[in-house]
Design a protein around this motif. Sequence first.
Motif, PDB file in Angstrom:
ATOM      1  N   THR A 273     -11.265  16.406  -3.489  1.00  0.00           N
ATOM      2  CA  THR A 273     -10.304  15.852  -2.530  1.00  0.00           C
ATOM      3  C   THR A 273     -10.994  15.473  -1.226  1.00  0.00           C
ATOM      4  OG1 THR A 273      -8.684  17.434  -3.420  1.00  0.00           O
ATOM      5  CG2 THR A 273      -8.039  16.201  -1.456  1.00  0.00           C
TER       6      THR A 273
ATOM      7  N   THR B 201      -4.969  10.612   1.529  1.00  0.00           N
ATOM      8  CA  THR B 201      -5.576  11.692   0.763  1.00  0.00           C
ATOM      9  C   THR B 201      -5.983  11.153  -0.601  1.00  0.00           C
ATOM     10  OG1 THR B 201      -4.241  13.381   1.870  1.00  0.00           O
ATOM     11  CG2 THR B 201      -5.239  13.974  -0.245  1.00  0.00           C
TER      12      THR B 201
ATOM     13  N   THR C  25       2.607  11.125  -3.923  1.00  0.00           N
ATOM     14  CA  THR C  25       1.392  10.569  -4.515  1.00  0.00           C
ATOM     15  C   THR C  25       1.638   9.158  -4.989  1.00  0.00           C
ATOM     16  OG1 THR C  25       0.693  12.745  -5.202  1.00  0.00           O
ATOM     17  CG2 THR C  25      -0.321  10.874  -6.325  1.00  0.00           C
TER      18      THR C  25
ATOM     19  N   THR D 135      -7.490  11.942  -4.229  1.00  0.00           N
ATOM     20  CA  THR D 135      -7.676  13.038  -5.183  1.00  0.00           C
ATOM     21  C   THR D 135      -8.383  12.503  -6.421  1.00  0.00           C
ATOM     22  OG1 THR D 135      -5.630  14.083  -4.409  1.00  0.00           O
ATOM     23  CG2 THR D 135      -6.539  14.857  -6.506  1.00  0.00           C
TER      24      THR D 135
ATOM     25  N   THR E 286     -10.071  12.971   2.642  1.00  0.00           N
ATOM     26  CA  THR E 286      -9.146  12.108   3.375  1.00  0.00           C
ATOM     27  C   THR E 286      -9.908  10.946   3.978  1.00  0.00           C
ATOM     28  OG1 THR E 286      -9.348  13.369   5.439  1.00  0.00           O
ATOM     29  CG2 THR E 286      -7.569  14.005   3.913  1.00  0.00           C
TER      30      THR E 286
END
Length: 562
Positions: A189, A120, A18, A122, A191
Amino acid sequence: MSKMKKMLKYGTVMFASTLVLSACGNGDVPDLDDDTGAADDPDTEETAEGDLPEVEEGDTSTLMIGLTNAPDSFNPFYRPGVAGTWIQRFFYDSLLVMPTAEDFEPGLATFETDDNQVFTVTIDPDANWTDGEPVTANDVAFTLNTIADPEVETTLGTSTAMIQGTDSSGVRVEGSDELSGVEIVDEKTLTITTEEPVDLALISEFLGFNVLIAPEHIFGDIEVADIPNSEAATMPTVFSGAYQFVEYDTDNYVHLEANPDYHRGAPAIETVYARVMNGTALITEFQAGNLHMAAGGGIGMVPVQDVALLEDIDGLVVEENPSFNGQYMIINNERFPDPRVRQAFAYAFNRELTVDNLLEGRGEVLSSTYSTASPYKDEALEPLPYDPEMATQLLEEAGFDFNQTLDFVVPTGNAVREQNGDLIEQWLTEIGVDVNLQTYDFPTWLAMANDLDYDIGLMGWGHTVDPNIASYVQTGGASNNMGIEDSTIDGLLEQGMAGTDYDERFPIYAELQQYLQDEMPIVPLYSDSQFAVRSEALNGGIKEYWAGSLHDLHEWTLDSQD
């Protein structure tokens, strides 16, 4: 730290875990787009104070900010001016924040990628809209898809242009209803997939920070063509940021109140008034103790001639910082397709005199679209010298019609630019070019420029740390109001966006700078220093990296001045 090392710090790392990202705005891309962009300086007049409260001794709950340029839009999808973008950042959040030109931190979200192509995103689980609805992946997907909609009025096309399923202008490819590169995973979430691997600085700055996330449950039922005139865009009521919009007394002030449920922490200062006034009034109000800070960045502009007055005020902190932004003479390339004519204009101007006299040395002459603040500036490229004889020779070689009169537009609201306009009129007259100098408020001038209803004019551009200037000079760019259509420029911009690190991208942008000087579709003039002005009572305010100044807005405090 060298410029190259600064860029390598965040331009070459491959993300396997992350990563907290953020990005810059300019003023506004320019919005500065510039976005920004195009970000610039609307005309403002000194106005009455209306129902504004006075700054009371000992009050630590109300912040007074000075603006010399009024906000031009509260529409998160259409931000032509840096002042509007700056105000919107009080109440709309971006996915990422950028406290400095080198660092990225979470805003509404964090990013994670293994290959610099699939990211990704979040969303913070505690991020909510002020009406209690959660900020979701649907809000992000809706925002990106709306920006890419071919029917929407937007200045943010450059921000989506890297996403899979868009063309080079950031418009969704024909025949598709949604961006193929945006996929929702769950409520918090999603992408984002780019067409090709991209430099982390590029996606961080243009998509992560420049895009302000809009609430789908507010804007989703509005036809995209109707968004600009909708209540949601003109009188917003639902927010994700540190403050809530209360009122805009046109050309007088914007009133904001703290969002007690802000996911990064309730703001310590309860009330904010961003007051609109001219530069002279700004000085007077600081002297009277009625302001805590100036907005800086071209929207709370301290006249350079008056900086010394502020430096002499007890209890006031004044800091001078370099700027990424620049002032230019834009040229209608459809009317003047010969680069010799455009180069002649550049040779005609004594730009050193402008910096030395009008800016009192607090700035620099530009050789291209990048100032010394930019790590992508080619230091080997010198500005064209002041050479009126060369200017006349080039015009004669190009067969320039000296009997015509050029419409020369100078927007009001920026004293130095207005004075420079007078000098430019004089310098053009000296080489035999007759000009009709016209002054308009900035919104009027911007509309004229967008319609290519001018010959030459003055314009300020807000630039980002990332060197992508596609919105200004790419064919069809959102802020390309010069009629530039040049396949070489387009090709270099595409190559620059495709690069994934500083070493790969720098020579491409160096070549672009040289080409822009050779073809001169615009004349770069100067970049003036920016001044951060604040009361010693304010713990916060404008920082050296102006665009990131609001990242810790919720933590600002005011000390009692009893």
